[in-house]
Design a protein around this motif. Structure first.
Motif, PDB file in Angstrom:
ATOM      1  N   SER A  56       0.847  -1.190   0.000  1.00  0.00           N
ATOM      2  CA  SER A  56       0.000   0.000   0.000  1.00  0.00           C
ATOM      3  C   SER A  56       0.881   1.239   0.000  1.00  0.00           C
ATOM      4  O   SER A  56       1.542   1.511   0.999  1.00  0.00           O
ATOM      5  N   ALA A 137      -2.713   0.816  -4.548  1.00  0.00           N
ATOM      6  CA  ALA A 137      -3.096  -0.249  -3.613  1.00  0.00           C
ATOM      7  C   ALA A 137      -4.485  -0.736  -3.980  1.00  0.00           C
ATOM      8  O   ALA A 137      -5.287   0.001  -4.558  1.00  0.00           O
ATOM      9  N   VAL A 138      -4.750  -2.009  -3.691  1.00  0.00           N
ATOM     10  CA  VAL A 138      -6.100  -2.552  -3.798  1.00  0.00           C
ATOM     11  C   VAL A 138      -6.399  -3.149  -2.436  1.00  0.00           C
ATOM     12  O   VAL A 138      -5.683  -4.034  -1.970  1.00  0.00           O
ATOM     13  N   GLY A 139      -7.412  -2.627  -1.789  1.00  0.00           N
ATOM     14  CA  GLY A 139      -7.676  -3.141  -0.451  1.00  0.00           C
ATOM     15  C   GLY A 139      -8.672  -2.288   0.291  1.00  0.00           C
ATOM     16  O   GLY A 139      -9.401  -1.521  -0.332  1.00  0.00           O
ATOM     17  N   TYR A 146      -7.230   2.139  -4.948  1.00  0.00           N
ATOM     18  CA  TYR A 146      -6.663   3.432  -4.547  1.00  0.00           C
ATOM     19  C   TYR A 146      -5.835   3.974  -5.709  1.00  0.00           C
ATOM     20  O   TYR A 146      -4.895   3.311  -6.179  1.00  0.00           O
ATOM     21  N   GLN A 177      -6.076  11.694  -3.110  1.00  0.00           N
ATOM     22  CA  GLN A 177      -6.291  10.381  -3.724  1.00  0.00           C
ATOM     23  C   GLN A 177      -7.588  10.322  -4.509  1.00  0.00           C
ATOM     24  O   GLN A 177      -8.513  11.096  -4.265  1.00  0.00           O
TER      25      GLN A 177
END
Lengths: 244, 288
Positions: A56, A137-139, A146, A177
């Protein structure tokens, strides 16, 4: 040719079965490069005892089985890997050109953002669509994406009171973001538009459409086109939207 | 064996050891919240320790037996009734067609685990049969049980193993923790408010996280700091801007933007499974 990378790395224990690696390479993009390269090498070398990793932005969370590997051994191993990583370790992501609708009915924060950013809606949308975003990031939620590189002119505050429900596939901005909501869920980011397809398909071979280091551009479409696209099979939309 | 759900209970799901290895796409590891209870229940009926079980939350289901087999219920605060008769704790129960099984809460437990002898036909997603609910969306719909559903396992003639595991520890509301990555963002006062104090757990508390009623301020110079989103894990104690401590559970988020002030030790995750809204807990620093 290998390019060695200059960065600062701090590894800290995070509980009894995880390590947190913080990277500082001068900028978010450069730090993200190191995180991705390190993560790629850790998974490629199938380091014993590691159960999962969560990249991340400028950090990498490494979870491990304490019965399989000791804190200190793993830490030494990560240092050794970090000494050898190079730019070529960073996975080449997909490039996407995504149709999206930024019409008022999908842009729940349109009016508030016009005031906050002192711009009319059309210039906000133009500005948003002119930039290329990087998946950092993916989460948070499965498939929540993101995105970095939001233009300065669009930096804005989070909602003071998060919405109880943000519709699935909403495109949102907050702080520096941008992000894409995979499911209907609560959320405090400012909603500016929507994608005509889901970004997380549980039953697909790759459930999350976007991966870390993908590049995304948005292409504004009218509500009429959006409604037509919503009816199309997702596979054809995805094929059209992606190029390596 | 074969069991039919006469009622489902509040929320009864299939759970196993979860799906490690997918946090990079935001999918939590998940799985049975109280793993020692799950393993022990499986051992009692002769199943593999990692086999799926039913996880019962607050109120249990009523089941009718359609084919013979063995079941075992582990979870303090819950009783297993066979045709109205309470069954001895920590032992398997043999059931025959026509028998009625009731999982009854005595009011103070939160979760119980029912193992069912034989091999499960459970559908797996990313390698696990565990239910996962994100908001109102069920990612593994077949893992959530409702009235009328039939649970069927393929019989294997394996006798229960001799007891290799110790029974689960009695529940405790004292949770051992170590400092998290942003522990230093608390000053002495903040640390003393969070540690070794009774903390009330409030709604909504579930498999995603336990919320508390704390109002704890960060160190003055950190109050306006926006954190860069970074990885979190089950047992991470986050502190929201409003000062509320949230303990992440196994279905929790994978990345967070709030300071991670503490991390519960792995051993205590099973204890957290038994804590519900209205209970009190105490966070206590480990010596090491």
């Amino acid at each position: 040719m290998t390019l060695s990378l200059a960065f600062k790395m701090v590894i800290r224990p995070f509980g009894d079965s995880a390590l947190l690696i913080d990277i500082d390479a001068g900028s978010t993009d450069a730090s993200s490069d190191i995180v991705m390269a390190l993560n790629a090498q850790l998974s490629q070398q199938r380091t014993r005892g590691i159960t999962q990793t969560t990249p991340s932005y400028n950090s990498l969370l490494v979870c491990f089985e304490p019965e399989q590997v000791q804190h200190s051994d793993l830490q030494a191993k990560i240092h050794a890997i970090a000494d050898t990583i190079n730019i070529e370790d960073i996975s080449k992501g997909n490039q996407w050109s995504l149709p999206a609708c930024f019409d008022g009915s999908y842009a729940l924060d349109c009016v508030a953002l016009e005031t906050e950013l002192s711009q009319d809606w059309q210039s906000i949308v133009d500005c948003f669509c002119a930039a290329e975003y990087r998946v950092h990031a993916v989460g948070f939620l499965p498939g929540f994406t993101y995105l970095g590189n939001l233009p300065d002119a669009l930096h804005c505050y989070r909602l003071r009171d998060p919405r109880a429900t943000v519709p699935a596939s909403s495109i949102a901005i907050a702080g520096t973001q941008a992000g894409i909501y995979p499911f209907d869920s609560p959320g405090g980011w400012r909603i500016i538009g929507r994608l005509p397809f889901t970004v997380f398909q549980a039953q697909a071979d790759q459930p999350a459409l976007f991966q870390v280091n993908d590049r995304i551009r948005f292409e504004a479409v009218t509500p009429e086109v959006f409604k037509e696209l919503e009816q199309r099979p997702i596979a054809s939309l995805i094929k059209q939207a992606t190029r390596r | 064996m074969k069991l039919q759900f006469v009622t489902s209970g509040l929320r009864t799901t299939t759970q196993d050891l979860g799906r490690p290895g997918h946090t990079h796409i935001g999918v939590p590891m998940g799985g049975a919240l109280d793993r020692s209870a799950m393993r022990f229940a499986n051992q009692l009926v002769g199943n593999a320790l990692a086999a799926p079980v039913l996880e019962v939350t607050l109120s249990g289901p009523h089941l009718r037996c359609l084919e013979a087999g063995r079941v075992a219920l582990i979870g303090s605060g819950f009783d297993l009734l066979l045709n109205g008769e309470p069954q001895p704790a920590l032992l398997p129960t043999s059931v025959n067609p026509g028998d009625a099984l009731i999982i009854k809460s005595s009011g103070n437990g939160c979760r119980a685990y029912l193992s069912v002898s034989g091999e499960w036909h459970a559908k797996r997603w990313l390698g696990s049969a565990s239910a996962l609910r994100i908001g109102s969306h069920e990612l593994v719909p077949g893992a959530v049980w409702t009235r009328g559903d039939i649970l069927e396992t393929r019989d294997r003639s394996v006798e229960p193993w001799p007891s290799a595991l110790l029974p689960p520890q009695p529940p405790s509301n004292i949770i051992k923790v170590s400092p998290g990555p942003e522990y230093e963002w608390l000053d002495d006062h903040g640390q003393s408010q969070l540690l070794s104090k009774r903390i009330l757990v409030i709604d909504p508390s579930n498999r995603v996280g336990l919320r508390t009623d704390t109002q704890i301020q960060l160190r003055e110079d950190k109050r306006d700091t926006e954190m860069v989103s970074s990885g979190v894990q089950p047992g991470t104690v986050q502190l929201t801007h409003a000062g509320q401590a949230i303990i992440l559970m196994r279905d929790g988020q994978t990345i967070g933007g709030y300071p991670r002030v503490l991390q519960c030790v792995s051993q205590s995750l099973d204890q957290l499974a038994q804590i519900k809204a209205g209970d009190e807990l105490m966070l206590s620093l480990t010596d090491s």
